[in-house]
Write an enzyme that holds these catalytic residues in place. Structure first.
Site, PDB file in Angstrom:
ATOM      1  N   ASP A 151       0.859  -1.325  -0.050  1.00 21.40           N
ATOM      2  CA  ASP A 151       0.212   0.173  -0.038  1.00 21.40           C
ATOM      3  C   ASP A 151       0.847   1.230   0.029  1.00 21.40           C
ATOM      4  O   ASP A 151       1.702   1.620   0.909  1.00 21.40           O
ATOM      5  CB  ASP A 151      -0.983  -0.038   1.251  1.00 21.40           C
ATOM      6  N   THR A 190       1.799 -10.390 -11.758  1.00 16.70           N
ATOM      7  CA  THR A 190       0.442 -10.927 -11.270  1.00 16.70           C
ATOM      8  C   THR A 190      -0.552  -9.845 -11.863  1.00 16.70           C
ATOM      9  O   THR A 190      -0.202  -9.064 -12.634  1.00 16.70           O
ATOM     10  CB  THR A 190       0.395 -10.362  -9.698  1.00 16.70           C
ATOM     11  N   ARG A 191      -1.894 -10.028 -11.767  1.00 13.51           N
ATOM     12  CA  ARG A 191      -2.908  -9.360 -11.993  1.00 13.51           C
ATOM     13  C   ARG A 191      -2.842  -7.970 -11.664  1.00 13.51           C
ATOM     14  O   ARG A 191      -3.224  -7.125 -12.640  1.00 13.51           O
ATOM     15  CB  ARG A 191      -4.412 -10.158 -11.774  1.00 13.51           C
ATOM     16  N   TYR A 192      -2.719  -7.800 -10.252  1.00 11.38           N
ATOM     17  CA  TYR A 192      -2.727  -6.603 -10.025  1.00 11.38           C
ATOM     18  C   TYR A 192      -1.596  -5.790 -10.752  1.00 11.38           C
ATOM     19  O   TYR A 192      -1.648  -4.619 -11.144  1.00 11.38           O
ATOM     20  CB  TYR A 192      -2.034  -6.452  -8.319  1.00 11.38           C
TER      21      TYR A 192
END
Length: 238
Positions: free
Chosen positions: A144, A218-220
């Protein structure tokens, strides 16, 4: 570090404290299959409760040739892909986001992985419970960024946190940090680079712009939600 290969200068660096470095722990109702895995699979792969005392990684997987830690594994794609590639290594993954834990459990079941242990909570608790010089690799991928200035103190990468993390790394162990937020990349570089126990592995700008050869996208990462292309910072424990 006024070097051509450096990301832009960081914002002011706060002192790391006990406050949470992550946001919400669940965004939606767990899918039935994932909810079932919390009851059937998680008890088998859950890391011992770090609040109950020290954790011996080699007791979790006798004969493990290496111990890797991923902090904030998201949906578990990277963690489980690395576990499948390296069955000889114990993969410890920490993630407070329950939907991510459910996704990782699905990946573990589908790939029949036996070398993954999960902690559904704050990685800092696990780090405190690990023995000194016990980790061969640490991976912190897209944490984050807390982009607002008033929230910078919540960023995971802070001096005290880094000092404790590095003490759990073996000499020669690698720390990988990846972000797609320019300011957080500069913030992390400033703090990691200030650690006398760490050596930055980059030799030219290409090294922090290019993913390591064994990186798992990754998808992120593919969503490109940040304000820059991914910044790959790699450090080695001296």
């Amino acid at each position: 570090m006024n070097d051509p290969k450096d990301p832009p200068a960081p914002d002011a660096v706060p002192t790391w404290g006990p406050m949470r470095s992550f946001g919400r722990i669940r965004s939606r109702t767990l899918k039935p299959r994932q909810a079932a895995l919390f009851d059937t699979l998680l008890p088998k792969v859950a890391l011992p409760d770090p609040s109950q005392g020290p954790i011996d990684p080699l007791a979790l997987m006798p004969g493990a040739q290496a111990v890797w830690l991923e902090i904030g594994f998201g949906g578990g794609e990277h963690l489980c892909a690395q576990a499948a590639r390296h069955p000889e290594a114990l993969m410890i993954g920490c993630e407070p986001f329950l939907n991510g834990v459910g996704s990782a459990l699905r990946h573990i079941e589908e790939a029949s992985l036996t070398n993954v242990r999960l902690h559904a909570g704050d990685a800092r608790d696990v780090i405190k419970a690990l023995p000194p010089s016990s980790l061969d690799r640490v991976m912190i991928l897209f944490p984050d960024p807390w982009p607002k200035a008033r929230h910078h103190k919540r960023r995971l990468i802070q001096p005290d946190f880094v000092a404790e993390l590095v003490s759990r790394m073996k000499p020669g162990a690698e720390l990988r940090f990846v972000t797609d937020w320019k300011a957080y990349g500069a913030h992390a570089l400033e703090i990691l680079g200030a650690s006398e126990a760490l050596e930055w592995m980059a030799e030219e700008a290409y090294d922090w712009r290019q993913a390591p050869h064994d990186h798992v996208t990754t998808r992120y990462e593919e969503k490109k939600l940040g304000d820059t292309a991914p910044i790959f910072l790699r450090f080695r424990r001296r």
